[in-house]
Scaffold this motif. Structure first.
Motif, PDB file in Angstrom:
ATOM      1  N   GLY A 134       0.802  -1.216   0.000  1.00  0.00           N
ATOM      2  CA  GLY A 134       0.000   0.000   0.000  1.00  0.00           C
ATOM      3  C   GLY A 134       0.836   1.267   0.000  1.00  0.00           C
ATOM      4  N   ALA A 135       2.094   1.141  -0.407  1.00  0.00           N
ATOM      5  CA  ALA A 135       2.979   2.302  -0.398  1.00  0.00           C
ATOM      6  C   ALA A 135       2.399   3.429  -1.245  1.00  0.00           C
ATOM      7  CB  ALA A 135       4.351   1.898  -0.937  1.00  0.00           C
ATOM      8  N   ASP A 136       2.534   4.637  -0.745  1.00  0.00           N
ATOM      9  CA  ASP A 136       1.995   5.803  -1.437  1.00  0.00           C
ATOM     10  C   ASP A 136       2.923   6.978  -1.163  1.00  0.00           C
ATOM     11  OD1 ASP A 136       0.609   7.994  -2.376  1.00  0.00           O
ATOM     12  OD2 ASP A 136      -1.317   7.384  -1.511  1.00  0.00           O
ATOM     13  N   MET A 138       2.496   9.924  -1.457  1.00  0.00           N
ATOM     14  CA  MET A 138       1.846  11.066  -0.838  1.00  0.00           C
ATOM     15  C   MET A 138       1.513  10.790   0.630  1.00  0.00           C
ATOM     16  SD  MET A 138       2.039  13.256  -3.145  1.00  0.00           S
ATOM     17  CE  MET A 138       1.072  14.626  -2.499  1.00  0.00           C
ATOM     18  N   ARG A 239       5.812  12.507 -12.163  1.00  0.00           N
ATOM     19  CA  ARG A 239       4.771  11.734 -12.861  1.00  0.00           C
ATOM     20  C   ARG A 239       4.785  12.035 -14.351  1.00  0.00           C
ATOM     21  NH1 ARG A 239       0.367  12.007  -7.875  1.00  0.00           N
ATOM     22  NH2 ARG A 239       1.125  10.081  -6.933  1.00  0.00           N
ATOM     23  N   SER A 309      -1.887  19.014 -10.914  1.00  0.00           N
ATOM     24  CA  SER A 309      -2.172  17.831 -10.101  1.00  0.00           C
ATOM     25  C   SER A 309      -3.001  16.824 -10.893  1.00  0.00           C
ATOM     26  CB  SER A 309      -2.863  18.229  -8.795  1.00  0.00           C
ATOM     27  OG  SER A 309      -3.941  19.088  -9.041  1.00  0.00           O
ATOM     28  N   ARG A 310      -4.028  17.304 -11.593  1.00  0.00           N
ATOM     29  CA  ARG A 310      -4.886  16.386 -12.331  1.00  0.00           C
ATOM     30  C   ARG A 310      -4.189  15.860 -13.587  1.00  0.00           C
ATOM     31  NH1 ARG A 310      -8.601  16.786 -16.544  1.00  0.00           N
ATOM     32  NH2 ARG A 310     -10.332  15.294 -16.408  1.00  0.00           N
ATOM     33  N   TYR A 313      -1.356  13.413 -12.882  1.00  0.00           N
ATOM     34  CA  TYR A 313      -1.873  12.167 -12.302  1.00  0.00           C
ATOM     35  C   TYR A 313      -2.475  11.281 -13.390  1.00  0.00           C
ATOM     36  CZ  TYR A 313      -4.440   9.296  -8.861  1.00  0.00           C
ATOM     37  OH  TYR A 313      -4.925   8.278  -8.081  1.00  0.00           O
ATOM     38  N   LEU A 314      -3.324  11.901 -14.218  1.00  0.00           N
ATOM     39  CA  LEU A 314      -3.965  11.132 -15.280  1.00  0.00           C
ATOM     40  C   LEU A 314      -2.930  10.660 -16.303  1.00  0.00           C
ATOM     41  CD1 LEU A 314      -7.291  13.116 -15.911  1.00  0.00           C
ATOM     42  CD2 LEU A 314      -6.896  11.155 -14.408  1.00  0.00           C
ATOM     43  N   MET A 317      -1.059   7.685 -14.840  1.00  0.00           N
ATOM     44  CA  MET A 317      -1.945   6.534 -14.723  1.00  0.00           C
ATOM     45  C   MET A 317      -2.195   5.918 -16.106  1.00  0.00           C
ATOM     46  SD  MET A 317      -5.512   6.496 -12.769  1.00  0.00           S
ATOM     47  CE  MET A 317      -6.534   5.050 -12.778  1.00  0.00           C
ATOM     48  N   TYR A 318      -2.499   6.773 -17.043  1.00  0.00           N
ATOM     49  CA  TYR A 318      -2.742   6.305 -18.409  1.00  0.00           C
ATOM     50  C   TYR A 318      -1.497   5.636 -18.968  1.00  0.00           C
ATOM     51  CZ  TYR A 318      -4.765   6.390 -23.088  1.00  0.00           C
ATOM     52  OH  TYR A 318      -5.287   6.018 -24.298  1.00  0.00           O
ATOM     53  N   GLU A 321      -0.975   2.119 -17.510  1.00  0.00           N
ATOM     54  CA  GLU A 321      -1.884   1.102 -18.056  1.00  0.00           C
ATOM     55  C   GLU A 321      -1.577   0.813 -19.523  1.00  0.00           C
ATOM     56  OE1 GLU A 321      -5.123  -0.137 -16.710  1.00  0.00           O
ATOM     57  OE2 GLU A 321      -4.504   0.530 -14.717  1.00  0.00           O
ATOM     58  N   ALA A 356       3.599   1.891 -13.827  1.00  0.00           N
ATOM     59  CA  ALA A 356       2.441   2.040 -12.945  1.00  0.00           C
ATOM     60  C   ALA A 356       2.815   1.826 -11.481  1.00  0.00           C
ATOM     61  CB  ALA A 356       1.346   1.059 -13.356  1.00  0.00           C
ATOM     62  N   LEU A 357       3.822   0.995 -11.243  1.00  0.00           N
ATOM     63  CA  LEU A 357       4.089   0.586  -9.861  1.00  0.00           C
ATOM     64  C   LEU A 357       5.054   1.493  -9.115  1.00  0.00           C
ATOM     65  CD1 LEU A 357       4.317  -3.271 -10.364  1.00  0.00           C
ATOM     66  CD2 LEU A 357       2.319  -1.818 -10.037  1.00  0.00           C
TER      67      LEU A 357
END
Lengths: 364, 401
Positions: A134-136, A138, A239, A309-310, A313-314, A317-318, A321, A356-357
């Motif tokens: 569960g590492a994060d 943030m 990111r 930020s958005r 992040y997106l 993430m994109y 994947e 992703a990881l």
């Protein structure tokens, strides 16, 4: 001015990196992966492009160039196109230098930047990821505590690129619940570097777990001084960097599979002439572009000084994947040959898993 | 230089159009979904506005062209402006956008390739586009409708199906094969006016979605039209707009528009889902490791990322057209991605919304039905993949069928 095509300068940057990567990296990427080592001369050649020090003021040994997130993503994509292990190793000093330039105090810049803006590649890095479920990044578990004129850091980090040789590293730790970065010397007695990690991908990249046990750091080494730094924006910049790398890996897999499909003859004609294969390649082509466009969008917003930020992040993430999907298709199109280490697509598949990881493997 | 930060001009344009969509289209969205084929009279106020395609201006008139650059200041080019507008309008209602007076696909074709005389005559008419036939769908090169020159008139025969705005249009751009000419160069498009003897609207279709749009079938039975109604005029003089290729070329501009439609509908579904999530106290936070958030949030973020990818691919294709760059590949990429993912997003939103996604009390189920067409018309997703694949693999239509 709004636009989708590269300027002359951007094309030059892209071409220059591409030339180095095609000439030096791509042909030896397999060997580097097998030998789990990147020859020093390759790293040095990449260092000489000057990308990591371009925005460092001249008085500290850099080129004093304007910060250009777009150029950064162009460079990161090209490097990762060649090999992700190489890309991370070659650009890992940026993970230290870039936050120092943009968020460090004058004293911090004066003290540390000249050490790492030399003619030869000098390892410095970032200790960010943490080795627990569960590492994060943030919600850091590594802590810093104020004690007299020092901070005491406790916790553990993993996937620290070049962690064994780094003269200094930025360590992400939570101080009274607020995320911060601390400048820590590699030879600080409070830290222990593990044996080199063995991971699914990037065999050639030396990465390490580092344990911090009552690690004392002078107060003046809190990045940004008493007020700390804009940690969130720093993460956002990493990111965007990782999304750019994902575009590189995905493109490498797509292009290789495409070339193979044109050559490989079964049932009397190239397999590229079959819709089942051709449509996969079509999908790969626009997913590679999509990953890049999302990275470009976030980088453009960064350049405009906007909140990313958005978009960052997106984008990541994109990228995580879709680079995985594209790399998967690459292996699938090549069938049995895709599974054999002689061909690069299995390596792209393993390397893409990291996007992703992991966090903080690149920065713009 | 690469800079795709949304320009202030587009931000403002979007906001204005969104107000329009919210105020004019949303309130009547359900009404005309239920009242299939009924003309949405509320849309009459849009007559004369140019949402799709350029305003009827003469060729060579600089103001009518889509140059994006001027004096170093950013101008929203025509294609980019159109995809931005189309997204906002379809956020309001896609079927109603298709019902906007004088904004048919035929209008786009006329804008793109008509002669000055034709623009003068037909530029202000509502034009539909009649391509598909009962036996000719994606393979538009196989159409059988025929055209034969008889003195100063063309004589048209054949049947055209799935024509958007079939009922409401003033003229139809009809694709037909010129008799006595071999191959795809035989295919030309003709402007046929309503009321021409031998030109009949046979019936209107009942559809899964975009029900407000009047989709119908035309029958042409020895329909005689003036020789001058050959779209684009004499092909000897106008090489660029030559026959089949010329009309196919218009797809490079219209495909990003359909992609933009998919984006608008998908965004409507995403926005509604976000509202419901927020109302339920689920906070959207673009920072936490996506592997640690709930399945619902992760799906939501991924839909947002896909929407962003759809939009960027579409804006790129449109921007390239504005800058007179060849964009066949990019246009198909935008349509392939947006068509497919628009469908997936609206489905997923219904799923996440649960009962609210199934009930006709809300519009989510409608968006799911509406979005499906975006992966079908203007070239199915499969056709887009075929075009992309031929392009990237450098294969001919015979090598990759």
């Amino acid at each position: 001015m709004f636009g989708f095509s590269m300027s002359k300068e951007q094309k030059m940057v892209s071409k220059e990196v591409s030339k180095l990567v095609k000439g030096l990296v791509m042909d030896s990427a397999h060997e580097m992966d097998e030998n789990k080592e990147i020859p020093e001369n390759i790293i040095q050649k990449a260092w000489e492009l000057g990308a990591s020090v371009s925005l460092v003021p001249e008085e500290y040994g850099g080129h004093g160039m304007e910060d250009s997130p777009i150029e950064s993503i162009i460079i990161l994509e090209e490097m990762a196109y060649g090999d992700m292990a190489f890309a991370v190793a070659a650009t890992s000093p940026s993970l230290f230098i870039n936050p120092l330039v943009t968020m460090g105090t004058e004293e911090q810049k004066k003290t540390y930047l000249p050490l790492y803006c030399k003619d030869s590649y000098t390892p410095c890095t970032l200790a960010l990821n943490e080795p627990h479920f569960g590492a994060d990044v943030m919600a850091l578990k590594t802590t810093a505590e104020k004690k007299g004129d020092s901070f005491v850091i406790n916790g553990a980090k993993c996937f620290v690129p070049m962690g064994d040789k780094a003269g200094h590293m930025l360590v992400a730790a939570s101080l009274d619940g607020v995320n911060n970065l601390f400048i820590v010397a590699g030879d600080n007695p409070g830290l222990t570097v593990s044996e080199r990690e063995k991971n699914i991908g990037c065999y050639a990249l030396p990465s390490f777990e580092i344990e911090f046990k009552d690690c004392l750091v002078p107060s003046k080494d809190r990045l940004g001084g008493d007020t700390g730094c804009d940690y969130a924006r720093f993460i956002q910049k990493t990111r965007v960097g990782m999304a750019a790398m994902a575009a590189g890996i995905a493109r490498a897999s797509y292009e290789f599979a495409k070339g193979y499909a044109k050559e490989r003859v079964q049932f009397g004609e190239p397999i590229a002439n079959r819709q089942s294969i051709a449509f996969m390649l079509a999908e790969m082509s626009y997913e590679v572009d999509s990953i890049r466009l999302l990275a470009q969008k976030a980088a453009s917003e960064l350049a405009a000084g906007k909140d990313v930020s958005r978009s960052s992040y997106l984008a990541k993430m994109y990228a995580g994947e879709m680079s995985m999907k594209v790399a998967d298709y690459g292996v699938q199109i090549m069938g049995g040959h895709g599974y054999i280490r002689e061909y690069p697509v299995e390596r792209y598949y393993r390397n893409a898993r990291g996007i992703a990881l992991l966090e903080g493997m690149a920065i713009v | 230089m690469i800079n795709i930060d949304t320009p202030e001009k587009i931000v403002k344009m979007k906001a204005g159009l969104n107000n329009l969509a919210k105020g004019m289209l949303r309130p009547i969205s359900r009404k005309y979904d239920e009242a299939e084929h009924e003309y949405p009279k509320e849309l009459d106020v849009f007559r004369g506005m140019s949402i799709m395609g350029r305003k009827p201006k003469k060729n060579g008139d600089e103001a009518g062209k889509s140059k994006a650059k001027d004096n170093g200041e950013f101008k929203v080019g025509q294609n980019l402006g159109t995809v931005v507008s189309v997204e906002e309008m379809c956020w309001g209602d896609a079927a109603l956008l298709l019902s906007l007076p004088n904004a048919g696909l035929g209008n786009a074709a006329i804008s793109a390739v008509a002669t000055d005389e034709q623009l003068e005559k037909f530029g202000n008419k509502w034009a539909s586009m009649a391509i598909t036939e009962p036996a000719s769908g994606s393979d538009s090169g196989s159409i059988q409708a025929s055209a034969e020159l008889d003195g100063d008139e063309w004589v048209l025969n054949g049947e055209k199906i799935f024509v958007t705005c079939a009922d409401r249009c003033d003229v139809a751009v009809v694709w037909a094969r010129v008799k006595g000419v071999e191959g795809s160069s035989a295919i030309k498009s003709f402007i046929v006016e309503k009321g021409t003897p031998g030109f009949k609207l046979e019936h209107l279709e009942h559809k899964l979605g975009i029900r407000a749009s009047d989709t119908g079938t035309f029958v042409l039975n020895n329909c005689r039209i003036p020789k001058a109604n050959l779209l684009g005029g004499d092909s000897e003089k106008k090489k660029k707009t030559e026959g089949f290729k010329g009309v196919m070329k218009t797809f490079d501009n219209t495909r990003p528009m359909v992609a933009a439609m998919a984006i608008g509908v998908a965004r409507a579904a995403i926005d509604f889902t976000r509202e419901q999530m927020e109302e339920a106290g689920i906070s959207i936070d673009y920072s936490a490791n996506p592997n640690n958030v709930s399945s619902l949030l992760k799906e939501f973020y991924m839909m947002e990322a896909n929407l962003e990818a759809m939009r960027l691919l579409t804006w790129r294709a449109a921007w390239m057209a504005d800058n007179e760059e060849e964009n066949t590949l990019e246009a198909s990429m935008s349509k392939a991605k947006a068509g497919r993912y628009g469908t997936l997003i609206t489905q997923k939103c219904c799923e996440l919304l649960g009962p609210m996604g199934y009930s006709r009390k809300f519009l989510a189920e409608k968006w799911m039905r509406d979005s499906k067409i975006m992966d079908i018309f203007e070239g199915t997703g499969q056709i887009q993949h075929l075009i992309i694949a031929r392009n990237i693999l450098k294969l001919t239509r015979n090598e990759l069928k």
